[in-house]
Scaffold this motif. Structure first.
Motif, PDB file in Angstrom:
ATOM      1  N   PHE A   1       0.834  -1.198   0.000  1.00  0.00           N
ATOM      2  CA  PHE A   1       0.000   0.000   0.000  1.00  0.00           C
ATOM      3  C   PHE A   1       0.874   1.255   0.000  1.00  0.00           C
ATOM      4  N   ILE A   2       0.600   2.134  -0.921  1.00  0.00           N
ATOM      5  CA  ILE A   2       1.322   3.408  -1.051  1.00  0.00           C
ATOM      6  C   ILE A   2       0.288   4.522  -0.967  1.00  0.00           C
ATOM      7  N   LYS A   3       0.462   5.447  -0.039  1.00  0.00           N
ATOM      8  CA  LYS A   3      -0.554   6.482   0.167  1.00  0.00           C
ATOM      9  C   LYS A   3       0.087   7.849   0.343  1.00  0.00           C
ATOM     10  N   ASN A   4      -0.377   8.789  -0.457  1.00  0.00           N
ATOM     11  CA  ASN A   4       0.012  10.200  -0.366  1.00  0.00           C
ATOM     12  C   ASN A   4       1.529  10.388  -0.345  1.00  0.00           C
ATOM     13  N   LEU A   5       2.200   9.730  -1.275  1.00  0.00           N
ATOM     14  CA  LEU A   5       3.657   9.800  -1.346  1.00  0.00           C
ATOM     15  C   LEU A   5       4.079  11.119  -1.993  1.00  0.00           C
TER      16      LEU A   5
ATOM     17  N   ASN B   1       2.378  -5.889   4.489  1.00  0.00           N
ATOM     18  CA  ASN B   1       2.156  -6.795   5.612  1.00  0.00           C
ATOM     19  C   ASN B   1       2.361  -6.036   6.916  1.00  0.00           C
ATOM     20  N   GLU B   2       3.249  -6.506   7.778  1.00  0.00           N
ATOM     21  CA  GLU B   2       3.449  -5.823   9.059  1.00  0.00           C
ATOM     22  C   GLU B   2       4.544  -4.764   8.995  1.00  0.00           C
ATOM     23  N   PHE B   3       5.130  -4.559   7.800  1.00  0.00           N
ATOM     24  CA  PHE B   3       6.254  -3.636   7.670  1.00  0.00           C
ATOM     25  C   PHE B   3       5.815  -2.281   7.126  1.00  0.00           C
ATOM     26  N   SER B   4       6.512  -1.244   7.581  1.00  0.00           N
ATOM     27  CA  SER B   4       6.288   0.107   7.085  1.00  0.00           C
ATOM     28  C   SER B   4       7.623   0.735   6.737  1.00  0.00           C
TER      29      SER B   4
END
Length: 231
Positions: A4-8, A62-65
């Motif tokens: 998921f990529i958001k408001n980059l 997954n669980e990573f950011s």
């Protein structure tokens, strides 16, 4: 297993290279990232690979950011940059052995990797002796050594002759079965030939994100749309 990529958002000085870029990537998709030169494609690829860490927005897998879990995230990523840096004095098998040391001997067996990427005939040749198509194969082999879940390919077919292009296309398709594959290109024909989804960037913004089948159903002429972006 979605990315998921958001408001980059990414700035270079006062220039905004990416402006609130938002989309998600799914497993078993080959996504084409299309746009003219300077649209922000390479910047986006470098952010996703962890090469650039000063940006705004959120990236989750997954669980990573990112950028908090960058070291863990990099273990899930395979990245072929546009210039495909290789040690050309090395033999193919020697170079792949060298790359494997970065993964502490883990990952795919070298012979399995060579077979999977079609390098059997040239594994004892020096990289400098190979055609560009086979150098691309070596670069792809190095990028999938650790069996990544996400594969980022920046201009993988640029400069190849028609036969080499077809071979690389088929290789990429074979690798996509259990991965997220994102291909950056400014060549519309390559995206249409390899991808089942298209994302178009222009001036750092997403102006189209849809499956290739939907685009065809809607009778959107990608060639006409793309030609207006390059002017």
């Amino acid at each position: 297993m979605n990315l998921f990529i958001k408001n980059l958002i990414k700035y270079y000085g006062e220039k905004k290279a990416l402006n609130k870029v938002t989309f998600d990537l799914k497993k078993s998709q080959i996504i084409g990232l299309l746009g003219p030169n300077g649209a922000g494609k390479t910047t986006l690829m470098r952010i996703l690979s962890g090469s650039i860490i000063d940006w705004e927005g959120t990236i989750n897998y997954n669980e990573f950011s990112l950028p908090q879990d960058i070291n863990h995230f990099k273990q899930k990523i395979g990245y072929l940059p546009e210039n495909n840096p290789l040690y050309k004095e090395m033999y193919v098998k020697e170079y792949l052995w060298f790359c494997k040391q970065f993964y502490k001997g883990k990952g795919l067996a070298i012979e399995d990797l060579i077979n999977r990427t079609g390098l059997e005939k040239c594994k004892k040749q020096k990289i400098k002796e190979l055609s560009k198509g086979y150098r691309q194969r070596v670069g792809i082999a190095a990028s999938i050594f650790h069996n990544p879940e996400i594969l980022l390919l920046d201009e993988p077919t640029t400069g190849l002759d028609p036969n080499q292009t077809l071979e690389i296309r088929n290789l990429i398709k074979s690798l996509s079965k259990d991965k997220i594959v994102l291909i950056s290109s400014h060549i519309l024909q390559e995206i249409e030939a390899m991808c089942n989804r298209v994302i178009i960037l222009n001036n750092g913004e997403v102006i189209l994100d849809d499956s290739l089948s939907n685009i065809q159903k809607k009778k959107i002429k990608l060639e006409k749309l793309f030609s207006t972006l390059t002017k």
